[in-house]
Scaffold this motif. Sequence first.
Motif, PDB file in Angstrom:
ATOM      1  N   MET A 106      28.436  12.857  21.091  1.00  0.00           N
ATOM      2  CA  MET A 106      27.624  12.982  22.301  1.00  0.00           C
ATOM      3  C   MET A 106      27.750  11.725  23.145  1.00  0.00           C
ATOM      4  N   LYS A 107      28.016  11.891  24.437  1.00  0.00           N
ATOM      5  CA  LYS A 107      28.124  10.767  25.345  1.00  0.00           C
ATOM      6  C   LYS A 107      26.819  10.624  26.132  1.00  0.00           C
ATOM      7  N   PHE A 108      26.318   9.395  26.191  1.00  0.00           N
ATOM      8  CA  PHE A 108      25.075   9.133  26.902  1.00  0.00           C
ATOM      9  C   PHE A 108      25.376   8.555  28.283  1.00  0.00           C
ATOM     10  N   LYS A 109      24.676   9.056  29.267  1.00  0.00           N
ATOM     11  CA  LYS A 109      24.757   8.457  30.584  1.00  0.00           C
ATOM     12  C   LYS A 109      24.033   7.110  30.549  1.00  0.00           C
ATOM     13  N   ARG A 110      24.402   6.225  31.477  1.00  0.00           N
ATOM     14  CA  ARG A 110      23.751   4.909  31.501  1.00  0.00           C
ATOM     15  C   ARG A 110      22.246   5.063  31.701  1.00  0.00           C
ATOM     16  N   SER A 111      21.839   5.973  32.576  1.00  0.00           N
ATOM     17  CA  SER A 111      20.408   6.171  32.824  1.00  0.00           C
ATOM     18  C   SER A 111      19.687   6.584  31.542  1.00  0.00           C
ATOM     19  N   GLU A 112      20.329   7.414  30.727  1.00  0.00           N
ATOM     20  CA  GLU A 112      19.735   7.839  29.456  1.00  0.00           C
ATOM     21  C   GLU A 112      19.646   6.657  28.491  1.00  0.00           C
ATOM     22  N   ARG A 113      20.695   5.853  28.457  1.00  0.00           N
ATOM     23  CA  ARG A 113      20.678   4.673  27.575  1.00  0.00           C
ATOM     24  C   ARG A 113      19.561   3.724  27.973  1.00  0.00           C
ATOM     25  N   LEU A 114      19.424   3.474  29.270  1.00  0.00           N
ATOM     26  CA  LEU A 114      18.415   2.529  29.749  1.00  0.00           C
ATOM     27  C   LEU A 114      17.007   3.003  29.404  1.00  0.00           C
ATOM     28  N   ILE A 115      16.742   4.292  29.589  1.00  0.00           N
ATOM     29  CA  ILE A 115      15.412   4.833  29.291  1.00  0.00           C
ATOM     30  C   ILE A 115      15.116   4.727  27.799  1.00  0.00           C
ATOM     31  N   ASP A 116      16.062   5.159  26.980  1.00  0.00           N
ATOM     32  CA  ASP A 116      15.853   5.143  25.536  1.00  0.00           C
ATOM     33  C   ASP A 116      15.763   3.710  25.008  1.00  0.00           C
ATOM     34  N   MET A 117      16.608   2.832  25.528  1.00  0.00           N
ATOM     35  CA  MET A 117      16.618   1.437  25.106  1.00  0.00           C
ATOM     36  C   MET A 117      15.298   0.748  25.451  1.00  0.00           C
ATOM     37  N   THR A 118      14.818   0.990  26.660  1.00  0.00           N
ATOM     38  CA  THR A 118      13.555   0.402  27.091  1.00  0.00           C
ATOM     39  C   THR A 118      12.416   0.889  26.214  1.00  0.00           C
ATOM     40  N   HIS A 119      12.380   2.187  25.967  1.00  0.00           N
ATOM     41  CA  HIS A 119      11.324   2.763  25.121  1.00  0.00           C
ATOM     42  C   HIS A 119      11.370   2.173  23.719  1.00  0.00           C
TER      43      HIS A 119
END
Length: 284
Positions: free
Chosen positions: A4-17
């Motif tokens: 599964m490839k994550f978009k940068r926006s998805e990475r940023l949201i998950d990383m921040t959380h």
Amino acid sequence: MAEMKFKRSERLIDMTHYLMEHPRELVSLTFFADRFQSAKSSISEDLVIVKETFEHRGVGTLQTIPGAAGGVKYIPGIQRKQAEELIASLREHVSHSDRLLPGGYLYMTDILGDIHLMNHVGKLFAAAFANKEIDFIMTVATKGIGIAHAAARYLGVPVVVVRRDSKVTEGSTVSINYVSGSSRRIQTMVLSKRSLPQGARVLIVDDFMKAGGTAAGMKNLLEEFSATVAGTAILIESDHVEERLVEQYTSLLKLSNVDEREKTIQVTTGNYFDQVYSFLPEIE
């Protein structure tokens, strides 16, 4: 099966959380790289964005630890203006005249049970002590428990609760006698031997301090565990005290005067900004 490839926006949201759910915990770049199937260089760029956003929004910062065993830590924080607004809100809630009880006592149960207000209190105390080495938060049952858990959420540490008497469910305990600072009565504190490891660094939290007998008692109890006091956080301190038994503490509010006849409660800001000013980033 394709990765599964994550978009940068998805990475940023998950990383921040993830970082905000694990405050002061060292997280390796490898962890995030594996989590998102991304190169460490991409993760590093993402973390720069997260760090800048945290600092701009006044919710803390990211601390980078170099080396093979390094990574990043989310350090909670707060901007001075936000802290002033939160303490002003607390002051307004506490100063309502309908809180007066016979004998000059204040009704505080609703405030201590308000999750939003306690969230503010936890955030303020976390900002004050985020740079301290803290392993546990200690408080006395029962009114300080909500405050302790609120601060623990932001500091990422467990809470231990001191009781007035032993419970069967606590197992073997350590107890001490101490002198109440206000009434000068001898009282007892009890803590399970399993609650603290030897040498722990502990933040003491309490809802109200007059002379400081309870906080001083908790300090003496910690000595039985060879533990050290990393700080003392007080929601409200009393202004008119002849002798304070605790020298170093951080308070949010100060109860200046209670007039039962006029039904007025005077509440001012405690010593928070004097104690914490250097830890609060200035507003850009």
